[in-house]
Motif scaffolding. Structure first.
Motif, PDB file in Angstrom:
ATOM      1  N   ALA A   1      18.011  31.375  89.551  1.00 21.78           N
ATOM      2  CA  ALA A   1      17.090  31.927  88.567  1.00 21.78           C
ATOM      3  C   ALA A   1      17.627  32.633  87.500  1.00 21.78           C
ATOM      4  O   ALA A   1      18.084  33.726  87.792  1.00 21.78           O
ATOM      5  N   SER A   2      17.563  32.186  86.387  1.00 18.94           N
ATOM      6  CA  SER A   2      18.208  32.965  85.296  1.00 18.94           C
ATOM      7  C   SER A   2      17.184  33.355  84.130  1.00 18.94           C
ATOM      8  O   SER A   2      16.371  32.621  83.911  1.00 18.94           O
TER       9      SER A   2
ATOM     10  N   ILE B   1      18.400  30.070  76.886  1.00 22.38           N
ATOM     11  CA  ILE B   1      19.153  28.858  76.484  1.00 22.38           C
ATOM     12  C   ILE B   1      19.911  28.015  77.847  1.00 22.38           C
ATOM     13  O   ILE B   1      19.960  27.067  77.772  1.00 22.38           O
ATOM     14  N   SER B   2      20.472  28.954  78.781  1.00 25.04           N
ATOM     15  CA  SER B   2      21.226  28.190  79.941  1.00 25.04           C
ATOM     16  C   SER B   2      20.156  28.092  80.957  1.00 25.04           C
ATOM     17  O   SER B   2      19.100  28.500  81.290  1.00 25.04           O
ATOM     18  N   PRO B   3      20.599  26.708  81.513  1.00 25.92           N
ATOM     19  CA  PRO B   3      19.385  26.324  82.588  1.00 25.92           C
ATOM     20  C   PRO B   3      19.645  27.046  83.643  1.00 25.92           C
ATOM     21  O   PRO B   3      20.661  27.539  84.148  1.00 25.92           O
ATOM     22  N   ASP B   4      18.493  27.029  84.616  1.00 22.36           N
ATOM     23  CA  ASP B   4      18.829  27.268  86.156  1.00 22.36           C
ATOM     24  C   ASP B   4      17.991  26.133  86.663  1.00 22.36           C
ATOM     25  O   ASP B   4      17.555  25.245  86.294  1.00 22.36           O
ATOM     26  N   ILE B   5      17.957  26.349  88.179  1.00 24.19           N
ATOM     27  CA  ILE B   5      17.278  25.286  89.174  1.00 24.19           C
ATOM     28  C   ILE B   5      15.984  24.907  88.803  1.00 24.19           C
ATOM     29  O   ILE B   5      15.303  23.880  88.715  1.00 24.19           O
ATOM     30  N   PHE B   6      15.100  26.101  88.461  1.00 21.48           N
ATOM     31  CA  PHE B   6      13.688  25.757  88.029  1.00 21.48           C
ATOM     32  C   PHE B   6      13.545  24.952  86.850  1.00 21.48           C
ATOM     33  O   PHE B   6      12.623  23.874  86.836  1.00 21.48           O
ATOM     34  N   SER B   7      14.268  25.435  85.813  1.00 15.04           N
ATOM     35  CA  SER B   7      14.031  24.708  84.443  1.00 15.04           C
ATOM     36  C   SER B   7      14.591  23.156  84.513  1.00 15.04           C
ATOM     37  O   SER B   7      14.147  22.316  83.974  1.00 15.04           O
ATOM     38  N   GLU B   8      15.764  22.760  85.407  1.00 18.53           N
ATOM     39  CA  GLU B   8      16.079  21.597  85.629  1.00 18.53           C
ATOM     40  C   GLU B   8      14.970  20.664  86.209  1.00 18.53           C
ATOM     41  O   GLU B   8      14.926  19.557  85.980  1.00 18.53           O
ATOM     42  N   LEU B   9      14.553  21.294  87.454  1.00 17.38           N
ATOM     43  CA  LEU B   9      13.447  20.737  88.395  1.00 17.38           C
ATOM     44  C   LEU B   9      12.141  20.410  87.383  1.00 17.38           C
ATOM     45  O   LEU B   9      11.808  19.246  87.373  1.00 17.38           O
TER      46      LEU B   9
ATOM     47  N   THR C   1       5.366  29.502  88.332  1.00 19.47           N
ATOM     48  CA  THR C   1       4.889  30.570  88.711  1.00 19.47           C
ATOM     49  C   THR C   1       5.981  31.176  89.326  1.00 19.47           C
ATOM     50  O   THR C   1       6.352  32.411  89.453  1.00 19.47           O
ATOM     51  N   LEU C   2       6.660  30.417  90.570  1.00 21.46           N
ATOM     52  CA  LEU C   2       7.791  31.035  91.219  1.00 21.46           C
ATOM     53  C   LEU C   2       8.919  31.213  90.394  1.00 21.46           C
ATOM     54  O   LEU C   2       9.414  32.161  90.597  1.00 21.46           O
ATOM     55  N   ALA C   3       9.135  30.538  89.135  1.00 18.24           N
ATOM     56  CA  ALA C   3      10.409  30.698  88.351  1.00 18.24           C
ATOM     57  C   ALA C   3      10.160  32.217  87.796  1.00 18.24           C
ATOM     58  O   ALA C   3      11.179  32.732  87.427  1.00 18.24           O
ATOM     59  N   GLY C   4       8.912  32.551  87.129  1.00 14.74           N
ATOM     60  CA  GLY C   4       8.661  33.635  86.733  1.00 14.74           C
ATOM     61  C   GLY C   4       9.192  34.784  87.560  1.00 14.74           C
ATOM     62  O   GLY C   4       9.521  35.811  87.120  1.00 14.74           O
TER      63      GLY C   4
ATOM     64  N   CYS D   1      12.288  33.827  97.474  1.00 12.82           N
ATOM     65  CA  CYS D   1      11.926  32.639  96.656  1.00 12.82           C
ATOM     66  C   CYS D   1      12.574  31.466  96.680  1.00 12.82           C
ATOM     67  O   CYS D   1      12.079  30.330  96.554  1.00 12.82           O
ATOM     68  N   VAL D   2      13.930  31.613  97.260  1.00  8.33           N
ATOM     69  CA  VAL D   2      14.922  30.386  97.559  1.00  8.33           C
ATOM     70  C   VAL D   2      14.089  29.562  98.829  1.00  8.33           C
ATOM     71  O   VAL D   2      13.920  28.404  98.572  1.00  8.33           O
ATOM     72  N   ARG D   3      13.432  30.308  99.580  1.00  2.40           N
ATOM     73  CA  ARG D   3      12.942  29.404 100.854  1.00  2.40           C
ATOM     74  C   ARG D   3      11.478  28.753 100.184  1.00  2.40           C
ATOM     75  O   ARG D   3      11.085  27.806 100.532  1.00  2.40           O
ATOM     76  N   GLU D   4      10.828  29.582  99.520  1.00  2.00           N
ATOM     77  CA  GLU D   4       9.330  29.141  98.812  1.00  2.00           C
ATOM     78  C   GLU D   4       9.849  27.815  97.933  1.00  2.00           C
ATOM     79  O   GLU D   4       8.960  27.061  98.177  1.00  2.00           O
ATOM     80  N   LEU D   5      10.843  27.975  97.021  1.00  2.00           N
ATOM     81  CA  LEU D   5      10.942  26.786  96.242  1.00  2.00           C
ATOM     82  C   LEU D   5      11.317  25.586  97.136  1.00  2.00           C
ATOM     83  O   LEU D   5      10.955  24.383  96.862  1.00  2.00           O
ATOM     84  N   MET D   6      12.185  25.718  98.415  1.00  2.00           N
ATOM     85  CA  MET D   6      12.444  24.437  99.204  1.00  2.00           C
ATOM     86  C   MET D   6      11.217  23.965  99.764  1.00  2.00           C
ATOM     87  O   MET D   6      11.050  22.784 100.058  1.00  2.00           O
ATOM     88  N   ASP D   7      10.310  25.065 100.152  1.00  2.00           N
ATOM     89  CA  ASP D   7       8.880  24.433 100.840  1.00  2.00           C
ATOM     90  C   ASP D   7       7.969  23.833  99.757  1.00  2.00           C
ATOM     91  O   ASP D   7       7.508  22.783 100.263  1.00  2.00           O
ATOM     92  N   ILE D   8       8.091  24.147  98.499  1.00  2.00           N
ATOM     93  CA  ILE D   8       7.283  23.380  97.583  1.00  2.00           C
ATOM     94  C   ILE D   8       8.027  22.125  97.307  1.00  2.00           C
ATOM     95  O   ILE D   8       7.151  20.967  97.199  1.00  2.00           O
ATOM     96  N   LEU D   9       9.099  21.771  97.418  1.00  2.00           N
ATOM     97  CA  LEU D   9       9.943  20.377  97.163  1.00  2.00           C
ATOM     98  C   LEU D   9       9.782  19.674  98.762  1.00  2.00           C
ATOM     99  O   LEU D   9       9.582  18.373  98.309  1.00  2.00           O
ATOM    100  N   THR D  10       9.756  20.397  99.729  1.00  2.00           N
ATOM    101  CA  THR D  10       9.804  19.331 100.843  1.00  2.00           C
ATOM    102  C   THR D  10       8.455  19.460 101.523  1.00  2.00           C
ATOM    103  O   THR D  10       8.335  18.531 102.560  1.00  2.00           O
ATOM    104  N   GLY D  11       7.598  20.493 101.403  1.00  2.00           N
ATOM    105  CA  GLY D  11       6.207  20.474 102.291  1.00  2.00           C
ATOM    106  C   GLY D  11       6.638  20.975 103.449  1.00  2.00           C
ATOM    107  O   GLY D  11       5.611  21.044 104.445  1.00  2.00           O
TER     108      GLY D  11
END
Length: 309
Positions: free
Chosen positions: A209-210, A214-222, A248-251, A275-285
């Motif tokens: 999360a950046s 200008i520079s991307p992070d995992i959120f913007s790439e997803l 929301t999680l990115a913010g 936040c890392v755990r929550e993003l993985m949960d969003i992707l994987t259920g």
């Protein structure tokens, strides 16, 4: 009484070690579990030909992202055996030349494969040691073998070479699922190593999360690749909910890091881990989260024709 206390202490120690092993990515299988959860939910395929397609995606992801040294030649051999065309003929083609004093290893390979699906690795100090274009091609060619994206997109009418946008973004989704798993490994390691999370001890990764515009992070790439992959479903409730959850999680995560590099400190390390755990949960259920990506994939013709549920 003393023997009983020793037994209890040993039990606690063993249980603690088992807990760490469950959380940390000690081998490729744990990455595969997260990949399968994202793509297939809880559904398991028993048919041999379908299982082969699952294996193609898994093994190609390992070769693309995590291969280093002279290992994993068997994975390359299997991909060719399964009919993946147009990929490297030898593992040496995605490793530094033998005359190069700098080799890919566990301590540095992330710098040359984990900084972004579209990152230009030629700008690194020692150049593109991992031959990233060929590594990407392994995953792209494998996904094309499984799904035949160009036929579904109609782009085969116009393309003499290359891959469709959907193929590229599907592979990017696999890529960022893997990188997120590495961030989970950093967070859940038994020593809670901040240096690894910050890319200061075992190679750099794209920021989780950046706050850079200008520079991307995992959120913007997803967000970018999900929009391309599911363009035809962008007006659906499931798509809107998924993108809202990520945004929301990115913010929240960007407020925690508060810098362009996405680095963390002792004070905010625990919070960013949530936040890392929550993003993985969003992707994987996982952890009772709704698996929106799996549901969206089930409505895509390229996916349901290969993986019927």
């Amino acid at each position: 009484m003393r023997k009983a206390n020793i037994f209890i202490l040993l039990f606690v120690m063993i249980f603690s070690l088992e807990t760490v092993c469950v959380e940390a990515h000690q081998n490729a299988e744990e990455h595969y579990e997260e990949l399968e959860a994202m793509l297939f939910g809880t559904y398991k395929y028993n048919e041999k030909d379908i299982q082969t397609n699952v294996e193609i995606l898994k093994k190609a992801s390992t070769l693309c992202i995590d291969q280093f040294g002279a290992s994993d030649e068997e994975l390359l051999t299997n991909l060719k055996k399964w009919g993946v065309k147009g990929i490297i003929s030898d593992i040496s083609e995605i490793n530094p030349d033998e005359s190069n004093p700098i080799k890919l290893a566990a301590k540095n390979h992330r710098t040359y494969t984990h900084q972004g699906w579209d990152y230009n690795y030629t700008g690194e100090k020692y150049g593109d040691l991992a031959n990233w274009p060929e590594r990407k091609n392994i995953l792209l060619a494998s996904a094309e073998k499984v799904f035949d994206f160009s036929v579904f997109s109609g782009e085969w009418l116009f393309l003499d070479f290359g891959y469709s946008d959907k193929c590229d973004s599907f592979c990017a989704l696999i890529y960022y699922n893997h990188l997120l798993g590495d961030y989970l490994e950093d967070i859940n390691s038994k020593d809670g190593n901040i240096d690894r999370f910050n890319g200061q001890s075992n190679g750099k990764k794209i920021p989780f999360a950046s706050d850079s515009l200008i520079s991307p992070d995992i959120f913007s790439e997803l967000e970018k690749h999900i929009a391309i992959l599911f363009e035809d479903q962008s007006d659906s409730r499931v798509y809107a909910s998924l993108m809202s959850d990520i945004e929301t999680l990115a913010g929240k995560a960007r407020n925690i890091t508060g810098n362009e590099e996405g680095t963390v400190t002792e004070e905010n390390y625990k919070d960013i881990g949530v936040c890392v755990r929550e993003l993985m949960d969003i992707l994987t259920g996982e952890n009772s989260h709704y698996n929106a990506i799996h549901e969206l994939l089930e409505k895509e013709k390229f996916f349901k024709d290969v993986f019927p549920s």
